[in-house]
Design a protein around this motif. Sequence first.
Motif: not given
Length: 65
Positions: A14-23, A37-42, A54-56
Motif C-alpha cells: 500500500c506504500q508503493v502500489c497506491a500511486t501505480c496506475c496498474l494497481a 499480473d502487473c509484473g514478471r516472475a524472478i 519484479e513489477c513494471v
Amino acid sequence: MLTIVMDDRLLSPCQVCATCCLADSDGQPRWRADKLDCGRAIAPQSAEQPQQFECVMGFRVAHIR
C-alpha cells in the motif's frame, strides 16, 4: 502476504502500489492465482527464498507465506 523488497528494508504494497496506475481499485498489486499480473516472475536464488516478482515500476515483490 505480499511485500515490497528494497535493499535495506521491506515495505507494504500500500506504500508503493497506491500511486501505480496498474494497481487495483484498492491500491493493491494485481495478484491472481499466485501470480503478479502487473509484473514478471524472478527465478529464486535458493529454495528457501519466497516466490518473487519484479513489477513494471521496477520494485521487487515477494510472496511470503
